[in-house]
Design a protein around this motif. Structure first.
Motif, mmCIF file in Angstrom:
data_model
loop_
_atom_site.group_PDB
_atom_site.id
_atom_site.type_symbol
_atom_site.label_atom_id
_atom_site.label_comp_id
_atom_site.label_asym_id
_atom_site.label_seq_id
_atom_site.Cartn_x
_atom_site.Cartn_y
_atom_site.Cartn_z
ATOM 1 N N ASP A 23 0.866 -1.346 0.011
ATOM 2 C CA ASP A 23 -0.209 0.081 0.383
ATOM 3 C C ASP A 23 0.814 0.761 -0.384
ATOM 4 O OD1 ASP A 23 -1.562 1.902 0.551
ATOM 5 O OD2 ASP A 23 -2.807 0.613 2.398
ATOM 6 N N SER B 43 1.731 -1.825 -7.115
ATOM 7 C CA SER B 43 0.420 -2.001 -6.206
ATOM 8 C C SER B 43 -1.495 -2.120 -6.717
ATOM 9 C CB SER B 43 0.351 -0.658 -5.920
ATOM 10 O OG SER B 43 0.316 0.452 -7.121
ATOM 11 N N GLN C 178 -1.258 -5.170 1.129
ATOM 12 C CA GLN C 178 -1.868 -3.546 -0.195
ATOM 13 C C GLN C 178 -2.977 -2.891 0.398
ATOM 14 O OE1 GLN C 178 -0.884 -2.769 -2.923
ATOM 15 N NE2 GLN C 178 0.551 -4.843 -3.168
ATOM 16 N N ASP C 179 -3.064 -3.428 1.103
ATOM 17 C CA ASP C 179 -4.602 -2.206 2.359
ATOM 18 C C ASP C 179 -4.166 -1.823 3.320
ATOM 19 O OD1 ASP C 179 -6.264 -0.965 3.006
ATOM 20 O OD2 ASP C 179 -8.299 -1.907 2.664
#
Length: 335
Positions: A178, A203, A247-248
C-alpha cells in the motif's frame, strides 16, 4: 506557555531528516557494532565494549501509544547493548497523560525530561512525535506515527539490503505495498540518498498512489533511476530485492493500543507471495518484510534461502544502536 523551538537536527522525525553523510555515519556505526558482536562471539575474546561500563548509563524513554513488537523490543535491546537503560513512560492502564484525571502532554513531557536522555515515540497519530520534538529539548526519535513515516525502519531496510545483497545503487529494487504505508514512504524517500538502478512499485491498479509517494518516486526518476509500475507480485521476482507488505494498510495505520484486534485478511491473489511462485520463477530475489506480516507473505516462503525478513530483524539491532549512539552524542541530522 509555548516552549521555545530547539536546534534544527536534534530529532529523527522523517526520512528527510537524513542526509547521505548521516546515512554513511549510521552504516559505519552499525558495521562497528556488528564487528564487536562477532568478536564477543569468538571463544577466548575479551568483551569488546568494556569502555561502555565505565560511563554513566543513559535512560531511553519509550512513549508508545500504539502496539509494537520489534520496534519496542529493538530499541530497548539496543539501549541495553549500549550499556544504557530503557523506561516505558506511557502506559495506557496507569499513565495520567490524556486521561480524565490526568495531565497535559506538555506537563507529561516535562516530567519525562527529568528522568531520561532521549525519547522514542510511536503513535497512532501523525502529530505526536512532532509535538514532542517541539516541546522537549531532548532528542526525539519517530518510531512510526500513524500513516505518516517510519524513518528508523527505512534505515534498517537499507542496511539489511547492503548486508544481504550489496550496494543499493547497483541493484534493482521492488516494493509491493500500500503506498500509504508509513514504512514504504520513508523507504522510498530515503532511496534518494543512494538511488537504485531500477525501482518497481507493485500496487493495486485502481487505487491512486499516495501523493507523497508519487513525489518520492518522481524524485528517484529525476536522479536517473528507471521507474516502473506493475500489479502482480510475480512481475517483481526478477529484481534483486523485493520488500513486501499487504496492499491495504488503512485499517492498521491508525490502530491504537488495546482498541481492536487485527484480523489478518486474505490478500488478493496477485499480491500474495508463496514459495511456489518464487520456485516457479526460479527467482533468487531477496525477500524482505518489515513485519508483522499479514496474508501477503505465505509461511511457505520461510524455508527458502532468499527469505531475508528474520535476518532483517536481527540486523535491526545494530542500526538502532547506531541511531541511539549518534543522537546521545548530540550529533545533528543534516538532511
Amino acid at each position: 506557555m509555548q516552549r521555545p523551538n530547539y536546534p534544527s537536527g536534534k530529532d529523527l522525525l522523517g526520512a528527510d531528516s537524513v542526509s547521505r553523510d548521516d546515512l554513511d555515519d549510521i552504516f559505519a556505526r552499525a558495521e562497528r557494532f556488528l564487528a564487536e558482536e562477532d568478536e564477543e562471539d569468538s571463544p577466548g575474546d575479551q568483551p569488546a565494549r568494556l569502555h561502555l561500563i565505565r560511563r554513566r548509563p543513559k535512560v531511553i524513554a519509550t512513549l508508545f501509544d500504539q502496539r509494537s513488537t520489534r520496534t519496542r523490543l529493538g530499541f530497548q535491546a539496543a539501549a541495553l547493548r549500549l550499556g544504557h537503560q530503557s523506561l516505558d513512560v506511557y502506559d495506557t492502564d496507569r499513565s495520567r497523560m490524556g486521561s480524565a484525571t490526568g495531565e497535559t502532554l506538555d506537563d507529561h513531557i516535562r516530567t519525562v525530561e527529568a528522568y531520561s536522555d532521549l525519547i522514542v515515540v510511536r503513535s497512532h497519530t501523525e502529530s505526536l512525535p512532532y509535538q514532542i520534538g517541539r516541546l522537549s529539548y531532548l532528542p526525539v526519535v519517530n518510531a512510526g506515527n500513524g500513516a505518516d513515516e517510519h524513518p528508523t525502519q527505512a534505515l534498517i531496510d537499507l542496511f539489511a539490503i547492503r548486508k544481504l545483497r550489496g550496494d543499493v545503487k547497483d541493484l534493482s529494487i521492488a516494493l509491493s505495498s500500500d503506498t500509504r504505508a508509513r514504512f514504504a514512504l520513508s523507504f522510498v524517500k530515503m532511496l534518494r540518498l543512494s538511488p537504485p538502478r531500477r525501482f518497481t512499485l507493485c500496487s493495486l491498479p485502481d487505487v491512486p498512489i499516495n501523493p507523497p509517494m508519487r513525489e518520492a518516486i518522481a524524485l528517484l526518476a529525476s536522479l536517473g533511476c528507471k521507474v516502473s509500475f506493475v500489479h502482480d507480485v510475480r512481475d517483481t521476482l526478477e529484481h534483486d530485492v523485493l520488500i513486501i507488505q499487504m496492499q491495504d494498510m488503512s485499517r492498521f495505520a491508525h490502530a491504537s493500543l488495546g482498541s481492536e484486534a487485527i484480523d489478518k485478511e486474505i490478500e488478493t491473489e496477485p499480491f500474495t507471495l508463496t514459495a511456489k511462485k518464487i520456485l516457479d520463477a526460479k527467482s533468487d530475489t531477496l525477500i524482505l518484510n518489515p513485519l508483522p506480516r499479514f496474508a501477503e507473505l505465505d509461511v511457505s516462503c520461510d524455508a527458502l534461502p532468499n527469505a531475508g525478513y528474520f535476518r532483517q530483524v536481527k540486523l535491526s539491532l545494530p542500526v538502532r544502536m547506531a541511531i541511539l549512539e549518534r543522537m546521545l552524542l548530540g550529533i545533528p541530522w543534516t538532511g
